[in-house]
Design a protein around this motif. Structure first.
Motif, PDB file in Angstrom:
ATOM      1  N   PRO A 166     -31.566  -3.235  -7.158  1.00 24.71           N
ATOM      2  CA  PRO A 166     -31.323  -1.820  -6.898  1.00 24.71           C
ATOM      3  C   PRO A 166     -31.519  -1.465  -5.436  1.00 24.71           C
ATOM      4  O   PRO A 166     -32.400  -1.989  -4.759  1.00 24.71           O
ATOM      5  CB  PRO A 166     -32.368  -1.122  -7.789  1.00 24.71           C
ATOM      6  N   VAL A 202     -21.725  -2.578  -4.380  1.00 18.31           N
ATOM      7  CA  VAL A 202     -23.121  -2.204  -4.126  1.00 18.31           C
ATOM      8  C   VAL A 202     -23.503  -2.537  -2.687  1.00 18.31           C
ATOM      9  O   VAL A 202     -24.133  -1.728  -1.986  1.00 18.31           O
ATOM     10  CB  VAL A 202     -24.063  -2.925  -5.123  1.00 18.31           C
ATOM     11  N   GLN A 247     -26.874   3.314 -10.088  1.00 12.48           N
ATOM     12  CA  GLN A 247     -27.483   2.564  -8.998  1.00 12.48           C
ATOM     13  C   GLN A 247     -27.057   3.050  -7.626  1.00 12.48           C
ATOM     14  O   GLN A 247     -27.871   3.087  -6.697  1.00 12.48           O
ATOM     15  CB  GLN A 247     -27.129   1.076  -9.137  1.00 12.48           C
TER      16      GLN A 247
END
Length: 260
Positions: free
Chosen positions: A4, A199, A220
């Motif tokens: 994360p 991400v 996230q």
């Protein structure tokens, strides 16, 4: 998926960032179908926004209006102060600052991975082949497929092709990245590798708008989650609010269906 992110360290508070995208009164029809209804939206530099909602709610059309792939009948779409709803030389220049990755990879099948990434920087940006190749190899490395540079799209998996599409968009060094369900055409085992790339991209501070049903990714990465229904934004919340206490019964029903 990667560990994360510490979102608090990615960018300053949203209110202190300049508005990069400003949409007012946007309406779009496909024939008799009113796909976008009076959309008003501001996106600040560096924000990461996920758009979700049922099929036909206008999510993809909204982000396509941001880079002028679709032209709305009413309203304005200002990007960096230029209204992309109106044709102009400035609008064309601003469009080149917006990268987009589609559901399907849209790679040129007759060109190698490297040449797919070189085309726009050399033809639009005017980079020399040497400089463009250096940039392309850097981004192919960042998305984890530098070793595939000389292959053709048909020789790659779907996940690899989508990562090439992301690298190709990044080679233009855009200020904004738009993603239209970038994992929906992939086999389940390939989804994670593409989400990992997204991400990592979020961690660079890139302004991102992503249409997706990957709610784990939204939790996230997103600073804001937009929920669309019937061509309108009916919720605009931080992910902790949207997933924890959605305001509308329609969003509650959507989450119940998609999360179970």
């Amino acid at each position: 998926m990667t560990a994360p992110l510490n979102l608090a360290n990615l960018a300053p508070e949203a209110e202190s960032r300049p508005v990069l995208i400003d949409i007012e009164g946007l309406n779009k029809h496909y024939g008799a179908f009113h796909v976008l209804r009076d959309i008003n939206l501001q996106v600040r530099e560096g924000e990461r926004i996920v758009l979700c909602g049922p099929s036909g709610s206008g999510k993809s059309t909204l982000i396509r209006c941001i880079n002028r792939l679709e032209i709305a009948e009413q309203g304005s779409v200002h990007v960096d102060g230029i209204d992309l709803a109106k044709p102009s030389r400035q609008a064309a220049q601003v469009r080149s600052e917006i990268g987009m990755v589609f559901q399907h990879f849209n790679l040129f099948p007759h060109m190698s991975v490297l040449d797919n990434c070189l085309l726009a920087p050399t033809s639009v940006r005017g980079l020399s082949r040497k400089d463009a190749e250096e940039r392309a190899r850097m981004y192919l490395s960042k998305v984890g497929i530098a070793s595939q540079a000389d292959k053709y799209p048909s020789q790659l998996s779907g996940g690899q092709q989508q990562r090439v599409a992301i690298a190709r968009a990044l080679c233009m060094k855009p200020r904004i990245m738009l993603f239209d369900e970038p994992t929906s055409a992939l086999d389940p085992e390939m989804v994670a590798e593409v989400l990992d790339v997204l991400v990592k991209l979020a961690g660079t501070g890139m302004t991102m708008l992503c249409v997706t049903h990957e709610m784990g990714f939204a939790r996230q990465v997103a600073e804001r989650v937009l929920f669309l229904e019937g061509g309108q934004i009916i919720e605009d919340s931080p992910p902790q609010t949207f997933f924890g206490q959605p305001k509308t019964a329609r969003a509650q029903a959507f989450l119940k269906q998609i999360l179970h």
